[in-house]
Structures are given as structure tokens and as C-alpha cells.
Design a protein around this motif. Structure first.
Motif, PDB file in Angstrom:
ATOM      1  N   VAL A  38      -6.764  18.587 -45.368  1.00  0.00           N
ATOM      2  CA  VAL A  38      -7.947  18.966 -46.126  1.00  0.00           C
ATOM      3  C   VAL A  38      -9.002  17.896 -45.903  1.00  0.00           C
ATOM      4  CG1 VAL A  38      -8.915  19.194 -48.451  1.00  0.00           C
ATOM      5  CG2 VAL A  38      -6.757  20.303 -47.898  1.00  0.00           C
ATOM      6  N   SER A  39     -10.193  18.320 -45.508  1.00  0.00           N
ATOM      7  CA  SER A  39     -11.288  17.381 -45.245  1.00  0.00           C
ATOM      8  C   SER A  39     -12.326  17.509 -46.354  1.00  0.00           C
ATOM      9  CB  SER A  39     -11.926  17.679 -43.887  1.00  0.00           C
ATOM     10  OG  SER A  39     -10.979  17.508 -42.846  1.00  0.00           O
ATOM     11  N   ILE A  40     -12.675  16.394 -46.939  1.00  0.00           N
ATOM     12  CA  ILE A  40     -13.555  16.400 -48.110  1.00  0.00           C
ATOM     13  C   ILE A  40     -14.513  15.216 -48.012  1.00  0.00           C
ATOM     14  CG2 ILE A  40     -11.871  15.055 -49.453  1.00  0.00           C
ATOM     15  CD1 ILE A  40     -12.701  16.734 -51.912  1.00  0.00           C
ATOM     16  N   ASP A  41     -15.705  15.384 -48.544  1.00  0.00           N
ATOM     17  CA  ASP A  41     -16.663  14.287 -48.457  1.00  0.00           C
ATOM     18  C   ASP A  41     -16.682  13.441 -49.717  1.00  0.00           C
ATOM     19  OD1 ASP A  41     -18.171  15.734 -50.334  1.00  0.00           O
ATOM     20  OD2 ASP A  41     -20.044  15.539 -49.237  1.00  0.00           O
ATOM     21  N   TYR A  42     -17.252  12.267 -49.575  1.00  0.00           N
ATOM     22  CA  TYR A  42     -17.591  11.427 -50.719  1.00  0.00           C
ATOM     23  C   TYR A  42     -19.024  10.982 -50.512  1.00  0.00           C
ATOM     24  CZ  TYR A  42     -16.698   7.333 -47.677  1.00  0.00           C
ATOM     25  OH  TYR A  42     -16.717   6.403 -46.664  1.00  0.00           O
ATOM     26  N   ALA A  43     -19.724  10.712 -51.592  1.00  0.00           N
ATOM     27  CA  ALA A  43     -21.154  10.418 -51.496  1.00  0.00           C
ATOM     28  C   ALA A  43     -21.551   9.492 -52.635  1.00  0.00           C
ATOM     29  CB  ALA A  43     -21.969  11.708 -51.557  1.00  0.00           C
ATOM     30  N   TYR A  44     -22.477   8.595 -52.347  1.00  0.00           N
ATOM     31  CA  TYR A  44     -22.939   7.660 -53.377  1.00  0.00           C
ATOM     32  C   TYR A  44     -23.648   8.401 -54.501  1.00  0.00           C
ATOM     33  CZ  TYR A  44     -22.235   4.566 -49.357  1.00  0.00           C
ATOM     34  OH  TYR A  44     -21.711   3.916 -48.270  1.00  0.00           O
ATOM     35  N   TYR A  45     -24.216   9.586 -54.211  1.00  0.00           N
ATOM     36  CA  TYR A  45     -24.881  10.375 -55.240  1.00  0.00           C
ATOM     37  C   TYR A  45     -23.894  11.253 -56.006  1.00  0.00           C
ATOM     38  CZ  TYR A  45     -24.797  13.614 -51.235  1.00  0.00           C
ATOM     39  OH  TYR A  45     -24.411  14.369 -50.147  1.00  0.00           O
ATOM     40  N   ASN A  46     -22.622  11.166 -55.680  1.00  0.00           N
ATOM     41  CA  ASN A  46     -21.553  11.877 -56.389  1.00  0.00           C
ATOM     42  C   ASN A  46     -20.517  10.851 -56.836  1.00  0.00           C
ATOM     43  OD1 ASN A  46     -19.404  13.401 -57.267  1.00  0.00           O
ATOM     44  ND2 ASN A  46     -19.128  14.550 -55.361  1.00  0.00           N
ATOM     45  N   PRO A  47     -20.777  10.124 -57.933  1.00  0.00           N
ATOM     46  CA  PRO A  47     -19.893   9.034 -58.337  1.00  0.00           C
ATOM     47  C   PRO A  47     -18.441   9.449 -58.573  1.00  0.00           C
ATOM     48  CG  PRO A  47     -21.980   8.890 -59.506  1.00  0.00           C
ATOM     49  CD  PRO A  47     -21.988  10.202 -58.790  1.00  0.00           C
ATOM     50  N   VAL A  48     -18.220  10.663 -59.074  1.00  0.00           N
ATOM     51  CA  VAL A  48     -16.835  11.093 -59.313  1.00  0.00           C
ATOM     52  C   VAL A  48     -16.047  11.120 -58.007  1.00  0.00           C
ATOM     53  CG1 VAL A  48     -15.382  13.007 -60.114  1.00  0.00           C
ATOM     54  CG2 VAL A  48     -17.417  12.367 -61.408  1.00  0.00           C
TER      55      VAL A  48
END
Length: 326
Positions: A38-48
Motif C-alpha cells: 500500500v502506497s500512501i503519502d505524508y505531508a507537512y500540511y497534514n500533521p496527522v
């Protein structure tokens, strides 16, 4: 028919029936096999997402079925949508408005979860600038990341002041580079995004000269439509772990702040400023998000971002997928 022929006839029937049964039970005819990753992103604008990645809870859950997790950093909605378009990620973090525009252009995604209700964008300039209002932007250079909520925010504010993008000098940069260009006097203004916007405020005294929380659309987690159709139970599990992280963040705000500090390389004060304007108390996607997206979509249609022949309401209804609400 003699006994020998009847025997062969019955034998052929049994073989055919058995083969059909095996075929029906084979992977080609059974439910779609679970993916290996499963490939998923993380982002500084999405703290959770940052806390979720740090804790490793998704890896723990999916390891039960030998499913790997691959994390990809999204620097803006445009990048997340680019990754979704190329199937580089299965789940991507965007602003609701950016997802709507992408869906109107045929991108097969579904919005399934609300990771925040933020005031993450505003129009920003330096403390020594003569710019005091959106009307002052005429003829000025403005850094912006095309296809993101700050870009859409900028376009809407310009329209409210009887201006268009043709009236300014647009400088296309990713969000971190927009911040750098502003503080280095390379542009006159910037359509900012947290945490870079909070950093500009606290570290360089930058001024948020135009704010409107109602023009900030929700932070939305999207899934590739094909992935959701093939793996609905897996999508539920991923969102279940997202919920675990969100509830943990609400109960442990210092850990959420620390995760943002560590991932984004910012100070605790900057992280705190961003989190002050980030509401993560509600995650289920529904009517209020639909209404805002339709309203935003019609404005974007009026200023030429969404094609005139597009049925904005229908696109919003196709985009918002409530089946995974907990």
C-alpha cells in the motif's frame, strides 16, 4: 447408449463440473487478491499523516497480511494528485478544491476522509512591503504553487477585487520555494501554505495581508478509484488506523507538534502556530464538505479554472465517497 458410453458421458460431465467449480474458486474469479504493498503519502500540511508515519501503526496492521507500506512525501496538492494520477500512491492528501478540479478533469479518485479543517493559506508579504490589500497586487510578482488550495485562494481573492491572474506576474514555485523567494526579496507576495507560512510570520515578521478562513477548503484524503473498488476492506483498515492516529493526536497534542517539528524541520513555535489553525476534530466526509466544494467549484467555473460544460454538482457527488465513514 451402452454402459461403456454412459460411463464416459458421466465421467466427462463430472470433469466439466469440477473444472467449472475450480475455475469459480480460482483467484481470477474470486475476490481481488490483496496487494503486496500500500502506497500512501505524508505531508507537512497534514500533521496527522506525520504522526501516523512516525508511530508505524499502519505497518503493524498491514503486516498481519504481509502487506508492505510505502510512504511518499507530497509537497503540495499538485504533487499528491500527480502521484495519484501515475499510481505512485494509492492514498493522497490534498485540499478539497484541488481534488474537485482534478476530478472535473477526469482523474479517477474518490475523497474518503477529512484529515483537517485548516486555515492553512493566506496572501503573504514582507513586513516592509507597501502591499496592504489584494488590490495592491496588480503588476506585482506573486509566488504560487499551481493547482493547490493557495493557488485557488489567490484566484478567488483576485476575482473579488476585479483582477485576474493576467494582472499579476505569477511565479510558479513549490510551497517551500515560495517562502524562500519571499524572504529573499525575489517576489513581492506569496500565496502561502503552512507550516512555511507560520515560519515566515514568526521568523521573518511576514504579514498575512489577506485572510479568509471560509476560502480555505478542507484537507481531504483521496484514494485511487480503482484501488478502492478492488480493495474496499483494505481501505477501511487504512482509515481505521488513520482514525487511531487522529484520536491519539487529539489526546496527545504535544506529540503531534513534535512529529511536525521533526518531519518539517521547523521550530516548536512554528509548529504550534500551524496547529492553532488546524482543526482535526471531525473526520467523516459529508454534506458540509459537499456544499463547500460545490460553492467553490462554481466560483472556479466562473473564473475559468473548471470548464463551463462541467456539472460541478455531479462532479462533487462523484468525488465524495461516504461508504468508508466510520
Amino acid at each position: 447408449m451402452n454402459i461403456k458410453n454412459r460411463f464416459h458421458s458421466v465421467k466427462r460431465h463430472l470433469i466439466t463440473t469440477a473444472a467449472a467449480t475450480l475455475l469459480a474458486l480460482s483467484p481470477l474469479h474470486a475476490a481481488q487478491a490483496a496487494p503486496e504493498r500500500v502506497s500512501i503519502d505524508y505531508a507537512y500540511y497534514n500533521p496527522v499523516s506525520l504522526l501516523l508515519k512516525k508511530k508505524g501503526w499502519l505497518e503493524e496492521e498491514l503486516a498481519k497480511d504481509n502487506i508492505d507500506v510505502r510512504w511518499t512525501l507530497s509537497l503540495g496538492s499538485n504533487k499528491a494528485l500527480e502521484f495519484l494520477r501515475g499510481s505512485a500512491i494509492d492514498f493522497g492528501s490534498t485540499a478539497g478544491s484541488a481534488a474537485l478540479v482534478a476530478k472535473s478533469n477526469g482523474l479517477p479518485i474518490n475523497s474518503i476522509y477529512v484529515y483537517s479543517k485548516p486555515e492553512w493559506t493566506a496572501l503573504v508579504t514582507r513586513k516592509d512591503s507597501a502591499i496592504r490589500s489584494a488590490a495592491d497586487l496588480k503588476g506585482k510578482s506573486v509566488a504560487v504553487t499551481r493547482g493547490t488550495d493557495p493557488h485557488i485562494f489567490l484566484l478567488r481573492v483576485l476575482a473579488e477585487n476585479n483582477l485576474t491572474e493576467k494582472d499579476i506576474n505569477t511565479v510558479l514555485l513549490q510551497h517551500p520555494d515560495g517562502y524562500t523567494a519571499l524572504v529573499r526579496n525575489q517576489v513581492d507576495a506569496w500565496a502561502g501554505l503552512d507550516p512555511h507560512m507560520a515560519r515566515a510570520e514568526l521568523e521573518s515578521g511576514a504579514v498575512l495581508f489577506h485572510r479568509n478562513v471560509d476560502l480555505n477548503t478542507y484537507g481531504i484524503l483521496n484514494v485511487r478509484t480503482a484501488f478502492a473498488e478492488e480493495n474496499p476492506e483494505l481501505v477501511k483498515r487504512v482509515l481505521g488506523i488513520y482514525e487511531k492516529a487522529r484520536h491519539y493526536a487529539l489526546e496527545n497534542p504535544e506529540e503531534l507538534r513534535d512529529a511536525l517539528v521533526e518531519a518539517a524541520g521547523i521550530s516548536a513555535d512554528v509548529a504550534a502556530r500551524q496547529l492553532e489553525r488546524t482543526d482535526i476534530t471531525k473526520a467523516a466526509i459529508g454534506d458540509e464538505h459537499r456544499a463547500l466544494l460545490i460553492e467553490t467549484g462554481k466560483v472556479l467555473q466562473n473564473i475559468g479554472i473548471i470548464k463551463p460544460e462541467v456539472n460541478v454538482t455531479a462532479v462533487a457527488d462523484q468525488l465524495i465517497d461516504r461508504q468508508f465513514n466510520h
